[in-house]
Design a protein around this motif. Sequence first.
Motif, PDB file in Angstrom:
ATOM      1  N   THR A 380       0.838  -1.197   0.000  1.00 59.23           N
ATOM      2  CA  THR A 380       0.000   0.000   0.000  1.00 59.23           C
ATOM      3  C   THR A 380       0.873   1.247   0.000  1.00 59.23           C
ATOM      4  OG1 THR A 380      -0.125  -0.064   2.424  1.00 59.23           O
ATOM      5  CG2 THR A 380      -1.872  -1.191   1.191  1.00 59.23           C
ATOM      6  N   LEU A 407      -4.407   5.534   4.505  1.00 59.72           N
ATOM      7  CA  LEU A 407      -3.413   4.458   4.488  1.00 59.72           C
ATOM      8  C   LEU A 407      -3.502   3.635   5.764  1.00 59.72           C
ATOM      9  CD1 LEU A 407      -0.983   3.251   2.868  1.00 59.72           C
ATOM     10  CD2 LEU A 407       0.488   4.661   4.332  1.00 59.72           C
ATOM     11  N   TYR A 408      -3.658   4.319   6.908  1.00 59.76           N
ATOM     12  CA  TYR A 408      -3.765   3.620   8.188  1.00 59.76           C
ATOM     13  C   TYR A 408      -4.983   2.700   8.200  1.00 59.76           C
ATOM     14  CZ  TYR A 408      -4.462   2.811  13.169  1.00 59.76           C
ATOM     15  OH  TYR A 408      -4.655   2.206  14.377  1.00 59.76           O
ATOM     16  N   ASN A 411      -4.405  -0.304   5.872  1.00 60.23           N
ATOM     17  CA  ASN A 411      -3.462  -1.274   6.437  1.00 60.23           C
ATOM     18  C   ASN A 411      -4.080  -2.063   7.597  1.00 60.23           C
ATOM     19  OD1 ASN A 411      -1.433  -0.706   4.633  1.00 60.23           O
ATOM     20  ND2 ASN A 411      -0.427   0.792   5.961  1.00 60.23           N
ATOM     21  N   GLU A 412      -4.897  -1.408   8.396  1.00 57.05           N
ATOM     22  CA  GLU A 412      -5.586  -2.122   9.474  1.00 57.05           C
ATOM     23  C   GLU A 412      -6.486  -3.224   8.912  1.00 57.05           C
ATOM     24  OE1 GLU A 412      -5.745  -1.516  13.230  1.00 57.05           O
ATOM     25  OE2 GLU A 412      -3.748  -1.186  12.367  1.00 57.05           O
ATOM     26  N   ILE A 414      -6.118  -4.734   5.931  1.00 51.09           N
ATOM     27  CA  ILE A 414      -5.255  -5.775   5.360  1.00 51.09           C
ATOM     28  C   ILE A 414      -4.710  -6.674   6.467  1.00 51.09           C
ATOM     29  CG2 ILE A 414      -3.097  -6.215   4.130  1.00 51.09           C
ATOM     30  CD1 ILE A 414      -5.297  -5.281   2.281  1.00 51.09           C
ATOM     31  N   ASN A 415      -4.310  -6.074   7.581  1.00 48.01           N
ATOM     32  CA  ASN A 415      -3.811  -6.858   8.720  1.00 48.01           C
ATOM     33  C   ASN A 415      -4.865  -7.847   9.209  1.00 48.01           C
ATOM     34  OD1 ASN A 415      -1.510  -5.319   8.556  1.00 48.01           O
ATOM     35  ND2 ASN A 415      -1.919  -4.114  10.395  1.00 48.01           N
TER      36      ASN A 415
END
Length: 496
Positions: A380, A407-408, A411-412, A414-415
Amino acid sequence: MANKVKSDKDYSQYFQPPSLTDAKKRGKEDIAVHYDFQIPEGMKEFGADKYYLIRTFGCQMNEHDTEVMKGLFEQMGYQATEDKFQADVILLNTCAIRENAEDKVFGELGHLKALKAEKPNLVLGVCGCMSQEEAVVNRIMQKHAFVDLIFGTHNIHRLPELLKDAYFNKEMVVEVWSKEGDIVENLPKKREGIRAWVNIMYGCDKFCTYCIVPYTRGKERSRRPQDVLAEVRDLARQGFQEITLLGQNVNAYGKDFEDISYSFGDLMDDIRKIDVPRIRFTTSHPRDFDDHLIEVLAKSGNLVEHIHLPVQSGSTEILKKMSRKYTREHYLELVAKIKRAIPHVCLTTDIIVGFPGETDEQFEETLSLVREVKFELAFTFIYSPREGTPATDMEDNVPMEVKKQRLYRLNELINELSKQGNEKLQGEIVEVLVEGESKNNAEVLSGRTRTNKLILFTGSKDLIGKLVYVKVTHAQTWVLKGDIVDAPVKNISIPS
């Protein structure tokens, strides 16, 4: 002929820099294939008692280019070193995809300036994608005159001659071809480990509005099938356990052939029959991912169940502005086809947030697509303009704080999906290619599953480089842990 640039002169009168304007006028040109490469006779012992160091930035394509340059250096008699104080030649193999990649290279040049002052005979060079950018080359020539050598991605095979010029002329040597190079076969390569990369094609014709690659790597040129297959067979004979086929857009392989009809699906079907445990490929463009390729990948064997399929955005409107040439609906239909044919496939992707004009609603479309596809990993990025690309003319109107927040959140998500994907493997037995010791514990081995997941387990060091079967006992967000078992369960596909 390389340009010799005197450091006390106006560089522009000595050098015609790479031109993005010319690159955009790309037309149909014949690409010749050369099989007669040899190190020039006078250069075969040139590097005796000398050392080289290559620092590589960027993607697998850059790593593969470095393998070629290492092969060239060693055929000239040079030895590798990781000690910059021992090195007689230092090359920075550069990436131009994002601005921070260029910042790293210029930062490295700043550090090397003092070393060059201490060792005047050190040859310091910049190569790779940054060298294909007009503004970058001008900046190096004007502000980093201690650099001895600049060359691009199309003329790596000219390294021996360029090195000779740099040594004997004591002037900056610049050779950057804006025109795409011919295909040069039989270049030496220095590969290490159990994995190998094989270029199957060069360049890209997609011209996404944010991307500099079509200008730095040139138009699409496919290697001849017999040359790719011969290289893969040779790597199989050498004992490599995993081969990754490389291209800016591997799905477009063969579309430039005029004398034969031979696609990427055909190539994968032929490579499937070669005795290599694992075959991977990167990277794919959704527009060129056809039904025949899906049919071939579903045959499994040594074709692994991992597909990297960059989406970039979940919004059709943003995809149009990016000139990706597919819609959200087309992408989701493609994913559904892949999942029907390959039920246990692991999909990973690339996503850009904060593209010019991206609204909150359009970003939410990206999140909803990610949830629907259930990507198990994503690279990302926050959008950053690249000089020379069409997107630089668009208003970059998404505030940086908003970009960072998006972005945050991405990414959260995706995690979360990565952990869910790993938890599905709890108690399962997976095939693992043992890579080496864990970075954090020398008593633990690490390896990769067929779907490219990292797994840690205890075992003998003589298992490194081999395929083993491991029962997953613990699933974390980015890593699996397990115990070695003697035999696979029935539902595991064993490479034939």
